[in-house]
Design an enzyme around this catalytic site. Structure first.
Site, PDB file in Angstrom:
ATOM      1  CB  SER A 411      10.811 -22.698  41.851  1.00 23.07           C
ATOM      2  OG  SER A 411      11.657 -23.266  42.821  1.00 23.07           O
ATOM      3  CG  ASP A 458      11.278 -14.220  39.504  1.00 22.26           C
ATOM      4  OD1 ASP A 458      11.688 -13.058  39.318  1.00 22.26           O
ATOM      5  OD2 ASP A 458      11.609 -14.913  40.480  1.00 22.26           O
TER       6      ASP A 458
END
Length: 633
Positions: A411, A458
């Site tokens: 994502s 991330d």
């Protein structure tokens, strides 16, 4: 720094005043003196009504931008101030251009009398048209700019966000040919956006940020303008530069950076005018959007050590890998359009049972919502941070091969690629959105806008690429709004591998209980996160020394600590089975992210083939990882 939220575009009770009363005649005189005949029809035409390369006049460009904002309820009145010599020119322009003729104001000056000063012209408009109790935007209508390079509504929104305590002055970054001695130079605090110093036409300056006559004053500031005029009766002291030199040390003025640069400012000659006839001005850094198709790719990541402490003021090391990626493309178009992915954003199904099966297995996790949320937050960020962007539309598409729901940051890869595309398309640089703050922006999209459970790790590795050590110490985060990020050497990395579930569950579920315990001050969790940070520091040293045996031991220690804190029930049967197979073959293994995949390192490379075969035979996907070495920007 905290990512800003949007100033909702509701009606702003604001007036707009366009100033074109300057009496400098250098350009007019040189047009008259030209013997080529090219400018015969421009003799006596005021500077603001001279045509540009696209045939529109300088004033047409301003009126187009202002009128567009006015139709969206940003202004409840627009006025133009000119001098007596050129009043008829502007009155006729108003009739032809749909500008209210009754709002053209004559300040009564001529070349023989001299001007009264730009600040006095503004006061004339405010006092004669009963605008003393209104906020007001003021612009110089005889500067050349490209009206499609930025959106005046963004300036209005920025003012609305700051009007409780300050006014707004727009500025741009000067080109290499521009001389600071002809400009008002500003210094801007990058965190608060407040102008800390304003110097009118300095002999030298280390700042390349030039103010232009493009301001928004609060109604509370208007009495200060009048007092300044009363104290400075000479017309050569009644200019905005003089006022801001006086005003900035006393009051809050916020600077909004425009993505374009401006031409024909102040006194100019025929040479400068002929130069702009060749093309409309454009900043080199914004011209990438003119190339048409922009593509940005962001790679998946694996957490080498320290995760999941990134969400708990810990430390981590993360690696970007080339095997998996998300790619977003952007190109200019008439309307904004987000193109759905045929696989990841299904809208057609074979049956209701098919729809049910896809929804249960895939959930509602397509990339379309990620692109849309990123666009929304990008607009909000630029508005709140004083970054004016072009008024132009685009089409966005995406593609990805990152396995879903196995904790490989799929994502955030789509969000990061979308952010990079928008930055390139609108000419927003790493100065405008600093690189160490870009991960915060990505996180604000996922957590703040979409409610996706996530930490900064991330987003950092996907912005920076490569191999990155990250320190999220609480004191540093609270002081700087971000962690300390250090890119590590990649010339001697071990052979990492990855195994992941072929049929994963939601990768974010494992975080829930630990977060609650952390928030309640649970000692075991608090000490555990310190333990992850300690593992990370020792792992950094092991990588630097090329001690891969020690690194493998630390990976196992990381997994054991996570297992203790999260429990087997939270980690899941499949994840534990992959770790057990790794241990059977003398390999280290730990979660690569939030669950669904494990990162591994063999202590004995001779065991790798057998390990791979057993993983695949058990139904897991096995991949030898290819590190992504970032290219210099």
């Amino acid at each position: 720094a905290e990512v800003g939220t949007c100033s909702v575009c509701v009606r702003i009770e604001m007036k707009c005043v366009i100033l074109v009363a300057g009496l400098d005649q250098r350009l007019e005189d040189e047009l008259k003196a030209d013997l080529s005949g090219k400018y015969e029809g421009l003799r006596g035409v005021p500077k603001a009504l001279l045509p540009t390369a696209d045939k529109a006049t300088l004033l047409d460009n301003w009126w187009e931008a202002i009128r567009w904002a006015q139709t969206r309820n940003q202004f409840d009145g627009v006025y133009l101030v000119t001098n007596a010599e050129k009043f008829k020119h502007y009155e006729r322009w108003a009739t032809a251009s749909g500008f209210p003729r009754e709002n053209v104001i004559n300040d009564g000056t001529t070349a023989s009398t001299g001007g009264i000063g730009a600040l006095a012209d503004l006061w004339l408009a405010l006092s004669s048209r009963n605008m003393l109790d209104s906020d007001v935007m003021v612009v110089s209508g005889d500067m050349l700019f490209n009206p499609k390079r930025f959106d005046i509504m963004g300036v209005c929104s920025f003012f609305k966000a700051h009007k409780k305590d300050g006014d707004v002055a727009c500025y741009y970054e000067m080109g290499p040919h521009e001389d600071c001695t002809t400009r008002g130079i500003v210094h801007v605090d990058p965190s608060t956006k407040r102008i800390t110093q304003f110097v009118e036409k300095p002999k030298a300056s280390d700042s390349r940020l030039a103010s232009i006559v493009f301001y928004i004053f609060r109604k509370e500031t208007i009495p200060v303008l009048k007092r300044f005029l009363d104290e400075n009766e000479s017309s050569d002291k009644r200019h905005f530069g003089n006022f801001f030199e006086y005003f900035v040390p006393k009051s809050a003025v916020y600077g909004m950076k425009l993505p374009d640069h401006f031409e024909l400012i102040g006194s100019v000659g025929l040479d400068e005018y002929e130069a702009v006839l060749q093309k409309l001005p454009s900043r080199p850094r914004a011209s990438v959007s003119d190339s048409g198709h922009i593509v940005c790719r962001t790679y998946a990541r694996v957490g080498v050590l320290g995760n999941p402490s990134d969400g708990f003021f810990g430390k981590t090391i993360s690696l970007s890998v080339k095997n998996f990626w998300a790619e977003v493309s952007i190109e200019e178009s008439d309307k904004i359009e987000l193109i759905r992915h045929p696989l990841n954003d299904p809208t057609t199904f074979g049956s209701l049972a098919d729809l049910h099966a896809v929804s249960v297995h895939e959930q509602y996790m397509g990339g379309l919502r990620l692109m849309q949320a990123t666009c929304k937050k990008f607009h909000e960020y630029c508005s709140s941070q004083g970054i004016a962007i072009a008024r132009k539309n685009f089409t966005l598409r995406y593609d990805t091969n990152i396995p879903r729901q196995v904790g490989l940051a799929g994502s955030s890869a789509i969000v990061t690629s979308t952010m990079k595309c928008l930055m390139k398309f609108f000419g927003v640089s790493n100065t405008d959105i600093p690189k160490d703050k870009q991960p915060n922006f990505v996180l604000s999209v996922e957590m703040g806008e979409l409610g996706i459970n996530a930490g900064l790790q991330d987003r950092v590795i996907q912005v920076y690429g490569g191999l990155v050590y990250m320190n999220f110490d609480q004191a540093i985060m609270e002081r700087d709004g971000c962690g300390v990020y250090e890119s590590l050497p990649m010339d001697n990395l071990p052979k990492f591998w990855l195994s992941y579930l072929a049929d994963p569950s939601d990768s974010g579920k494992a975080h829930n209980d630990v977060r609650k315990r952390w928030d309640s001050g649970d000692t075991e969790v608090r000490e555990g996160m310190k333990g992850f940070a300690n593992i990370t520091d020792r792992g950094k040293a092991a990588l630097a020394a090329g001690d891969f045996a020690a690194l493998a031991d630390l990976m196992d220690e990381n997994f054991a600590l996570r297992r203790k804190l999260y429990t087997d029930a939270a980690l899941g049967k499949g994840n534990l089975q992959m770790a057990a197979i790794a241990a059977k073959h003398m390999a280290a293994a730990k979660f690569s992210g939030s669950g669904g995949a494990v990162l591994g390192l063999c202590r004995d490379d001779a065991q790798l083939a057998a390990l791979r075969d057993e993983m695949r035979a058990t139904g897991f996907v096995f991949v030898s990882l290819i590190p992504n070495i970032p290219t210099p920007e």
